[in-house]
Design an enzyme around this catalytic site. Sequence first.
Site, short mmCIF file in Angstrom:
data_model
loop_
_atom_site.label_atom_id
_atom_site.label_comp_id
_atom_site.label_asym_id
_atom_site.label_seq_id
_atom_site.Cartn_x
_atom_site.Cartn_y
_atom_site.Cartn_z
N THR A 169 10.34 -15.96 -7.44
CA THR A 169 9.99 -16.07 -8.85
C THR A 169 9.19 -14.86 -9.32
OG1 THR A 169 9.94 -18.46 -8.63
CG2 THR A 169 8.89 -17.52 -10.58
N CYS A 225 -5.43 24.38 -0.10
CA CYS A 225 -4.71 23.91 1.08
C CYS A 225 -5.60 22.99 1.91
CB CYS A 225 -4.24 25.09 1.93
SG CYS A 225 -5.58 26.00 2.72
N CYS A 243 -8.54 24.67 3.65
CA CYS A 243 -9.68 24.86 2.76
C CYS A 243 -10.50 23.58 2.67
CB CYS A 243 -9.22 25.26 1.36
SG CYS A 243 -8.31 26.81 1.26
N ASP A 261 9.44 -12.09 -2.65
CA ASP A 261 9.16 -13.37 -3.30
C ASP A 261 10.32 -13.61 -4.26
OD1 ASP A 261 7.71 -15.64 -4.29
OD2 ASP A 261 7.23 -14.41 -6.05
N ASP A 277 4.69 -10.55 -6.91
CA ASP A 277 4.20 -10.31 -8.28
C ASP A 277 2.75 -9.87 -8.32
OD1 ASP A 277 2.77 -12.60 -7.76
OD2 ASP A 277 3.93 -13.89 -9.10
N ASP A 308 1.84 33.30 9.76
CA ASP A 308 0.90 32.38 9.09
C ASP A 308 1.16 32.31 7.59
OD1 ASP A 308 -1.55 30.70 8.88
OD2 ASP A 308 -2.13 32.39 7.62
#
Length: 715
Positions: free
Chosen positions: A411, A19, A22, A409, A605, A691
């Site tokens: 092309t 977690c 930790c 974009d 691209d 908890d």
Amino acid sequence: MTINVDPRTLKYRVAGMDCASCASKIEAAVSRFAGAEEITVNFANQVLAFKLDEARTNPASIEKTIKGLGYGVTPLDGARPGDGDDEDEMAERAWWRTRKARLTLLVAGLTVLGAAVHFGAGVPERWAYMPAAGFGLAFFGRRAWAGALAGTPFSIETLVSVATAGALAIGASSEAAVVIVLFLVGELLEGLAAGRARAGIRSLADLVPRTALVLDGDDTREVPAEKLEVDQIVLVRPGDRVPADGEIVEGASDVDEAPVTGESVPVAKTVGGRVFAGSVNTTGSLKLRVTKTAADNTIARIIRLVEEAQAAKSPTARFIDRFSKIYTPFAILFAALVMVLPPLVLGGDWSTWIYRGLALLLVACPCALVLSTPAAIASALAAGARAGLLIKGGAALEAIGRARTVAFDKTGTLTVGQPKVTDVKALGDVEEARVLELAAAVEARSAHPIAAAILERALADRLPVKPALAARAIAGKAVEGRVGGKVVLVASPRHAREVGALSVENPLVESMEREGKTVVVVTLDGVAVGLVAVRDEPRPDAATAIRGLSGLGISSVMLTGDNARTGEAIGGALGLTVRAELLPDQKLAEIAKLKALGGVAMVGDGINDAPALAAANVGIAMGSGTDVALETADAALLRERVGGVVDMVRLSRATLGNIKQNVAIALGLKAVFLVTTITGTTGLWLAILADTGATVLVTLNALRLLGFRSETIRP
């Protein structure tokens, strides 16, 4: 004499780190050592990495401290050899054989035994449950003390230890034992859930076969896939998984790339085609030339990038971390006041209010709150990777969902990126074949898509193409060279007009541009001799993707350097706003304008659009696993589908919603138990559910994201 030694990067597998709390505890512990820097802790894959000046600190000291906190430590990736930990729970084993499970069963057994001797033999409660509570207190007390020494005094172990010790002091040993058992069960379930999330990424590695068939002349030998070297030739039979990234040198087949890119339909491949490790060869035999080693193939890079992304904290996670550091001490102070103020001010019973204050200590633990964001992010990144959506970090994931505009974009993004020559028109006495020949000569060494289309057509027409001399590119405008002693220019109509080679209005150019074609003008010694038109067709799913984004409340805009008529023709067919004839700096200016109105995602691209991708709030690169797509942008679509952008937005919004649900669960349960604890309605053993129960619920809720599926991909 002092010898300066550069800090060395060390990596460890930390078993039991399941977690965010930790991870924070381990990061705090390592940061206290001299010479330790650039500390990265990833609880999602249980890896700790940092740089260490070993002249100042011995790695063994750090390992010892981490083990003292209750975790297993095993060096990774060539880090200093060590004895590791014989309890390393990363090994494949049944859950009941793990250390957490054995400890849980032991304390639960002692608690059941305590109940038996209390109710069966009449042993007083204080003593009957003392072994279970005392064992738990000793275990967690040692970890709490180690955590305090390592810089984490307000850990969950500290709160549980104080609550347990207090309960024993006032004679509530049965509740102290139940608190320990419930806490251990919660940790066990948390570990199981975290393991399931990790398995989502590990399953990618399992796609690559263990062995490969290497061809040595006429001989075939089987070798481990991880030992394959670049340029070796391997045989992939029908039905086999591809053992390495490679290029086909012989054969043709349909290759199922769904495990890697999420593409549901097998892709036809022939000589020269690229294939990815882990994809499945379905029909014919293939011979491949290995282009990437096992450590650098597409799947390995995807796993590495996803794990790095999981380690990076999102803005929401950073905010919650800062909040919890203030919240926890305040909550402990509040619990202490509950213990002493009612007896001192109102004359309440000390035992009653101490008991309620101890319960509040358990309610105060922030574990579920701290876990609420990273658990959701980790699950979403893993789910995205399996669906061909590579998102490089929680910050990018959050930004995608908050975008109000997506800029594309044209092309290679909205279009296929492989334009074809549709028209060749002569403007003077030069024949059409000569116009095409001149254009091909100048474009012969260019990598531009229009150049490729012109060269492809010239070769198809069997024209004698000889590269022009002194060829040079005029960025965004033209390509120039010398052919037969004459200057040949292949230019956009706009540039041709600027140099006086083309009239301001040319009906033929306008007609072709209205049809969505891109036109270039071929000039010879400054005189226009012909026109070449090419057209790049929209991707099959582009219009559907634009409609999908609109349905999500996101506006779309095309940013292209192509002419306005071509841009409008494509944009009109797809249903999005068009900004055309943009030079690279003008694209950046458009991105800036859009950002002023809200979040912007830029899709390109990954090569020519790098500046715009970087300038947007989040950059998304198109490309089937290309190096550029994987390395440059904040996110990448591993399949060539615009619809992946819609999926990314859906995944991001689902994650943001999941985080809100997790925060509501964590804080909601604490609010309920805060009231019930102060009023005495619930006691210690129910308070622990505020908890551990919340932590388990948050983790399970986050795991729902692993079930994310694309809605834009259909077989």
